[in-house]
Design an enzyme around this catalytic site. Structure first.
Site, PDB file in Angstrom:
ATOM      1  N   LYS A 100      18.507  19.912  -6.904  1.00 28.21           N
ATOM      2  CA  LYS A 100      19.929  19.692  -6.631  1.00 28.21           C
ATOM      3  C   LYS A 100      20.765  20.952  -6.792  1.00 28.21           C
ATOM      4  O   LYS A 100      21.742  21.156  -6.061  1.00 28.21           O
ATOM      5  CB  LYS A 100      20.472  18.586  -7.527  1.00 28.21           C
ATOM      6  CG  LYS A 100      20.181  18.794  -9.002  1.00 28.21           C
ATOM      7  CD  LYS A 100      20.440  17.544  -9.800  1.00 28.21           C
ATOM      8  CE  LYS A 100      19.892  17.653 -11.213  1.00 28.21           C
ATOM      9  NZ  LYS A 100      18.421  17.474 -11.243  1.00 28.21           N
ATOM     10  N   VAL A 127      19.429  13.784  -5.140  1.00 28.08           N
ATOM     11  CA  VAL A 127      20.504  12.895  -5.595  1.00 28.08           C
ATOM     12  C   VAL A 127      19.918  11.514  -5.869  1.00 28.08           C
ATOM     13  O   VAL A 127      19.368  10.880  -4.977  1.00 28.08           O
ATOM     14  CB  VAL A 127      21.618  12.760  -4.533  1.00 28.08           C
ATOM     15  CG1 VAL A 127      22.704  11.806  -5.031  1.00 28.08           C
ATOM     16  CG2 VAL A 127      22.209  14.114  -4.187  1.00 28.08           C
ATOM     17  N   ILE A 131      16.430   6.482  -5.843  1.00 28.79           N
ATOM     18  CA  ILE A 131      17.402   5.714  -5.066  1.00 28.79           C
ATOM     19  C   ILE A 131      17.550   6.338  -3.684  1.00 28.79           C
ATOM     20  O   ILE A 131      17.923   7.504  -3.564  1.00 28.79           O
ATOM     21  CB  ILE A 131      18.789   5.704  -5.750  1.00 28.79           C
ATOM     22  CG1 ILE A 131      18.683   5.142  -7.164  1.00 28.79           C
ATOM     23  CG2 ILE A 131      19.784   4.900  -4.931  1.00 28.79           C
ATOM     24  CD1 ILE A 131      19.957   5.279  -7.960  1.00 28.79           C
ATOM     25  N   LYS A 200      25.390  16.888  -7.556  1.00 27.81           N
ATOM     26  CA  LYS A 200      25.005  15.748  -6.719  1.00 27.81           C
ATOM     27  C   LYS A 200      26.152  15.278  -5.837  1.00 27.81           C
ATOM     28  O   LYS A 200      25.951  14.957  -4.666  1.00 27.81           O
ATOM     29  CB  LYS A 200      24.486  14.611  -7.608  1.00 27.81           C
ATOM     30  CG  LYS A 200      23.179  14.961  -8.319  1.00 27.81           C
ATOM     31  CD  LYS A 200      22.791  13.922  -9.347  1.00 27.81           C
ATOM     32  CE  LYS A 200      21.502  14.308 -10.071  1.00 27.81           C
ATOM     33  NZ  LYS A 200      21.148  13.342 -11.139  1.00 27.81           N
TER      34      LYS A 200
END
Length: 408
Positions: A100, A127, A131, A200
């Site tokens: 990131k 990020v 997910i 992020k």
């Protein structure tokens, strides 16, 4: 056969290798090709490691091998990861990263290089760990005009705040527990001061709104000043304090990204996202609101996202143009945080004149105790909240806390 390399054999890099060989047959079926890890780059020695023969200490063997079509960059930091990634992309080798910090600092440059060399720079893992949020934003939700994105993007701070809420722990004690459990580093600054979440939201903002948003353009405040008294008062009032990373598009065409502690009302599902879990809420004109939830970090969850991108690299022989943004010469398109409007929570010390000031700003007292007076205001800008705070100070009262209430 598609052969790829892994840069870095730390927590995430070793997880990529482990998960690949664990699920090799399924991964190959999804990629539509036989696959194998040919190289693992790391300057350290790993005697006795089952993949010892794959280790190399320089990038040269990887970029000069015509069999390598993809790379998983799991090194962290800007250098030497930027130099190595640049070399790979210039050779037409697609790169998938969990880094990131690198994407937030140099994403525009690397995406441009990928386009010029007909390959891809993928960063789903940068990020939210496991997910899926990057690909949904530029593919599944592409038909929407995105009003805003808000999320709990750091598991360490969320764990600490959960312990304060559920167990009545003070910040320092909760941080110590997080370190003992391996959720927080020995030097936890990147997490508790908000820098991790800032990187992020920079990536999300750049992708959604099309211009590179640099971390120094984003107002960032961590959780080090959060008091247990506020956590408990807010919980009784009907909300939870969370470290929120948010970006929204304003009517003037500018965007407003920031990271700071906010009160999330209980009717918002993110208020119930606890421990090391993360969540991202997207608001758009076609979808209204959509919530993505899961483990935001960890060895195998992050490795899962990296490998998902490696599979995409193998399947695509052209650049995916929807995952792209432009460089920005300045931050004039980023609005000042002072313009952000929200209901504000104050905790102040009590004196004879402070209640008059509370009434004048439309305040509603929600708690009075030896710790002071807690009240919430009508919706106002940060600029106006600073004026209110100054009035309270001039009355002889101390302003102990100011926390905005999230609205999305």
């Amino acid at each position: 056969m598609s052969k790829f390399a892994v840069l870095g054999y730390g927590v995430v890099g070793s997880g990529v290798v482990e998960l690949f060989y664990k699920n090799k047959e399924k991964i190959e079926k999804k990629a539509g090709d036989d696959m194998d890890v040919k190289y693992i780059l790391d300057i350290r020695d790993f005697p006795g490691n089952p993949y010892e023969s794959k280790f190399v200490k320089t990038i040269d063997a990887i970029v000069n091998d015509s069999e390598i079509s993809a790379v998983a960059e799991c090194m962290g930091g800007v250098e030497p990861a930027f130099t190595f990634t640049k070399q790979c992309l210039e050779k037409g080798i697609s790169v998938s990263t969990s880094n990131k910090e690198l994407v937030a600092a140099k994403g525009d440059i690397l995406l441009k290089l990928a386009k010029e060399n007909n390959c891809n720079y993928f960063f789903e893992a940068s990020v939210g760990g496991a997910i899926p949020i990057i690909r949904p934003l530029h593919r599944c939700l592409a038909a929407n005009s995105i009003d805003g994105v808000a999320g709990i993007l750091n598991g360490t701070t969320n764990f600490i705040l959960t312990k304060m809420i559920e167990d009545g722990m003070k910040f320092d004690d909760a941080l110590k527990l997080a370190q003992e459990l391996g959720y927080a580093e020995k030097n936890p600054a990147a997490d508790i001061e908000g820098h991790d979440a800032c990187r992020k939201i920079c990536i999300i903002s750049s992708l959604v709104y099309g211009k590179h948003v640099y971390p120094d353009s984003v107002y960032t405040k961590g959780i080090t000043e959060i008091k247990l008294e506020d956590v408990q008062t807010v919980n009784k009032w009907g909300g939870a304090i969370k470290l929120i990373a948010k970006v929204s598009e304003l009517e003037n065409g500018k965007i407003l990204p920031f990271v700071m502690p906010m009160i999330v009302p209980f009717e918002n599902l993110m208020s119930h996202v606890d421990d090391v879990f993360n969540a991202v809420m997207v608001s758009g004109d076609g979808i209204d609101k959509t919530l993505f939830y899961g483990r935001g970090a960890g060895k195998l969850p992050t490795a899962s996202a990296v490998l998902g991108d490696v599979i995409e690299s193998v399947k695509h022989d052209k650049t995916v143009f929807s995952q792209m943004w432009d460089s920005s010469e300045n931050n004039e398109f980023v609005e000042d945080r002072k313009k952000y409007e929200a209901v504000m929570y104050f905790r102040v010390s009590a004196n004879d004149s402070v209640k008059a000031i509370i009434n004048n700003c439309g305040g509603n007292i929600i708690d009075e105790s030896a710790d002071g007076i807690c009240f919430v205001t009508e919706k106002m800008s940060f600029e106006k909240s600073e004026v209110v705070a100054e009035s309270i100070k001039n009355s002889g009262s101390e302003v102990i806390s100011i926390i905005p209430v999230l609205e999305i």
